[in-house]
Design a protein around this motif. Structure first.
Motif, PDB file in Angstrom:
ATOM      1  N   GLU A 171       0.813  -1.222   0.000  1.00 15.31           N
ATOM      2  CA  GLU A 171       0.000   0.000   0.000  1.00 15.31           C
ATOM      3  C   GLU A 171       0.846   1.272   0.000  1.00 15.31           C
ATOM      4  N   HIS A 172       1.986   1.238   0.680  1.00 18.30           N
ATOM      5  CA  HIS A 172       2.767   2.462   0.860  1.00 18.30           C
ATOM      6  C   HIS A 172       3.766   2.740  -0.257  1.00 18.30           C
ATOM      7  N   ASN A 173       4.019   1.752  -1.130  1.00 18.38           N
ATOM      8  CA  ASN A 173       4.978   2.011  -2.211  1.00 18.38           C
ATOM      9  C   ASN A 173       4.391   1.720  -3.589  1.00 18.38           C
ATOM     10  N   LYS A 174       3.084   1.445  -3.650  1.00 25.37           N
ATOM     11  CA  LYS A 174       2.479   1.006  -4.912  1.00 25.37           C
ATOM     12  C   LYS A 174       2.587   2.057  -6.023  1.00 25.37           C
ATOM     13  N   ALA A 175       2.568   3.338  -5.660  1.00 24.88           N
ATOM     14  CA  ALA A 175       2.630   4.383  -6.688  1.00 24.88           C
ATOM     15  C   ALA A 175       3.946   4.338  -7.452  1.00 24.88           C
ATOM     16  N   ALA A 176       5.035   3.996  -6.761  1.00 21.48           N
ATOM     17  CA  ALA A 176       6.340   3.916  -7.415  1.00 21.48           C
ATOM     18  C   ALA A 176       6.621   2.518  -7.941  1.00 21.48           C
ATOM     19  N   SER A 177       6.286   1.493  -7.157  1.00 28.49           N
ATOM     20  CA  SER A 177       6.619   0.116  -7.516  1.00 28.49           C
ATOM     21  C   SER A 177       5.746  -0.420  -8.646  1.00 28.49           C
ATOM     22  N   GLY A 178       4.478  -0.015  -8.674  1.00 30.24           N
ATOM     23  CA  GLY A 178       3.559  -0.525  -9.696  1.00 30.24           C
ATOM     24  C   GLY A 178       4.030  -0.293 -11.116  1.00 30.24           C
ATOM     25  N   PRO A 179       4.308   0.954 -11.514  1.00 32.85           N
ATOM     26  CA  PRO A 179       4.780   1.218 -12.885  1.00 32.85           C
ATOM     27  C   PRO A 179       6.076   0.490 -13.213  1.00 32.85           C
ATOM     28  N   GLU A 180       6.950   0.324 -12.212  1.00 32.27           N
ATOM     29  CA  GLU A 180       8.211  -0.387 -12.458  1.00 32.27           C
ATOM     30  C   GLU A 180       7.951  -1.854 -12.785  1.00 32.27           C
ATOM     31  N   ILE A 181       7.033  -2.469 -12.054  1.00 31.44           N
ATOM     32  CA  ILE A 181       6.678  -3.868 -12.322  1.00 31.44           C
ATOM     33  C   ILE A 181       6.066  -4.000 -13.716  1.00 31.44           C
ATOM     34  N   ILE A 182       5.198  -3.063 -14.064  1.00 25.76           N
ATOM     35  CA  ILE A 182       4.566  -3.080 -15.396  1.00 25.76           C
ATOM     36  C   ILE A 182       5.626  -2.965 -16.487  1.00 25.76           C
ATOM     37  N   ARG A 183       6.644  -2.137 -16.253  1.00 26.32           N
ATOM     38  CA  ARG A 183       7.717  -1.979 -17.249  1.00 26.32           C
ATOM     39  C   ARG A 183       8.430  -3.300 -17.508  1.00 26.32           C
ATOM     40  N   TYR A 184       8.707  -4.044 -16.451  1.00 28.80           N
ATOM     41  CA  TYR A 184       9.359  -5.344 -16.605  1.00 28.80           C
ATOM     42  C   TYR A 184       8.477  -6.317 -17.393  1.00 28.80           C
ATOM     43  N   ILE A 185       7.182  -6.282 -17.145  1.00 29.07           N
ATOM     44  CA  ILE A 185       6.279  -7.191 -17.864  1.00 29.07           C
ATOM     45  C   ILE A 185       6.235  -6.824 -19.346  1.00 29.07           C
ATOM     46  N   ILE A 186       6.207  -5.532 -19.643  1.00 32.99           N
ATOM     47  CA  ILE A 186       6.200  -5.083 -21.040  1.00 32.99           C
ATOM     48  C   ILE A 186       7.470  -5.551 -21.754  1.00 32.99           C
ATOM     49  N   GLU A 187       8.565  -5.619 -21.009  1.00 34.89           N
ATOM     50  CA  GLU A 187       9.839  -6.079 -21.594  1.00 34.89           C
ATOM     51  C   GLU A 187       9.876  -7.594 -21.791  1.00 34.89           C
TER      52      GLU A 187
END
Length: 297
Positions: free
Chosen positions: A74-90
């Motif tokens: 909950e406390h880091n989702k704003a930063a961690s979420g897009p980073e995880i999505i970037r890895y999946i896109i790769e």
């Protein structure tokens, strides 16, 4: 016309983005884990976990090889979420796990799923244990229709407001609650919804699993003599149609129109919205309320 987004195994091509797997983990007993969940955790490239320390213990128990693990909560989702999505896109496959049960149920996994769908990423459920449904099926209360609420707000006035909105809910109600708040929650529940039948399920699938079935009053008496321990699921019966109608109509019968409208204004509604709510309570149009108040002024 809204765009329809299709997702299926058949539509995934070589070189396309990876997938986001929502992997259910045990809610107490490690045997809750499914064979498929173990396989997905073995095969995925990255694990996104609510608590990485807890998840590493799970991997160790099932002898799953160590791999990159991201913290996602909950406390880091704003930063961690897009980073995880970037890895999946790769092209990386990511497994999302919560501390217990199904990801995206009462946890920030919902936000990651939304980001994945917006990015055109496949989201794949890996089903397993869920505390609320486990409590429901052993409660003895109707299962045909139910509403999952999860954790109630912390402040009393907010709890009362949410429970009032559930007075006319059709079907069984499901709540999560901590041991130090469960008595307070039951007391407010009795005040707002009445002395309904409830089942208190605690420590589901663990060694000290326990179910307490009775009325709210009976459960409160039990908890007075047996201090609450462990996390609870509360399963609450729905109100009867007659009770719902009586609760809906009784409170405003002695109020004048102006008092009825002022009641909602004190709750923070605008004059316009307060008149609309009053009209709904009384089964008339908002124009009728407006005209009647105008005539009285």
């Amino acid at each position: 016309m809204r765009n329809i987004v299709q997702q299926s195994y058949a539509t995934r091509d070589e070189g396309s983005p990876g997938s986001l797997y929502l992997v259910a983990t045990p809610i107490g007993n490690l045997e809750d884990m499914t064979y498929r969940a173990v396989r997905i955790l073995q095969e995925c490239d990255i694990i996104a976990a609510e608590d990485t320390r807890q998840s590493r213990k799970l991997l160790t128990h099932f002898e799953i090889p160590s791999k990159p693990m991201f913290s996602y909560h909950e406390h880091n989702k704003a930063a961690s979420g897009p980073e995880i999505i970037r890895y999946i896109i790769e092209g990386k496959n990511v497994a999302l796990v919560s501390d217990a049960g199904l990801p995206a149920i009462s946890d920030p996994g919902t936000d990651l799923v939304s980001l994945a769908i917006e990015a055109g990423i496949s989201v794949i459920p890996i089903p397993g244990a869920n505390a609320a449904l486990s409590a429901l099926i052993v409660s003895g209360l109707p299962t045909e229709r139910f509403t999952f609420i999860g954790f109630l707000p912390r402040e009393r006035k907010d709890i009362v407001e949410q429970l009032q909105a559930l007075q006319s809910a059709q079907g069984t109600l499901l709540f999560y609650e901590s041991p130090h708040r469960v008595k307070k929650t039951l007391e407010i529940l009795q005040e707002v919804l009445g002395n309904r039948k409830v089942t208190l399920a605690r420590e589901l699938t663990k060694r000290y699993e326990e179910f307490l079935r009775g009325s709210v009053t009976e459960c409160l008496e039990w908890l007075t003599e047996h201090p609450p321990l462990g996390e609870y699921c509360l399963v609450v019966e729905a109100g009867s149609a007659e009770e719902e109608l009586r609760e809906k109509n009784a409170w405003w019968q002695e109020l004048s129109l102006e008092e009825h409208v002022e009641h909602y204004e004190r709750k923070g509604l605008s004059r316009k919205d307060a008149m609309k709510k009053t009209a709904g309570d009384r089964g008339v149009s908002k124009r009728d309320i407006y005209n009647a108040l105008l005539a009285d002024s």
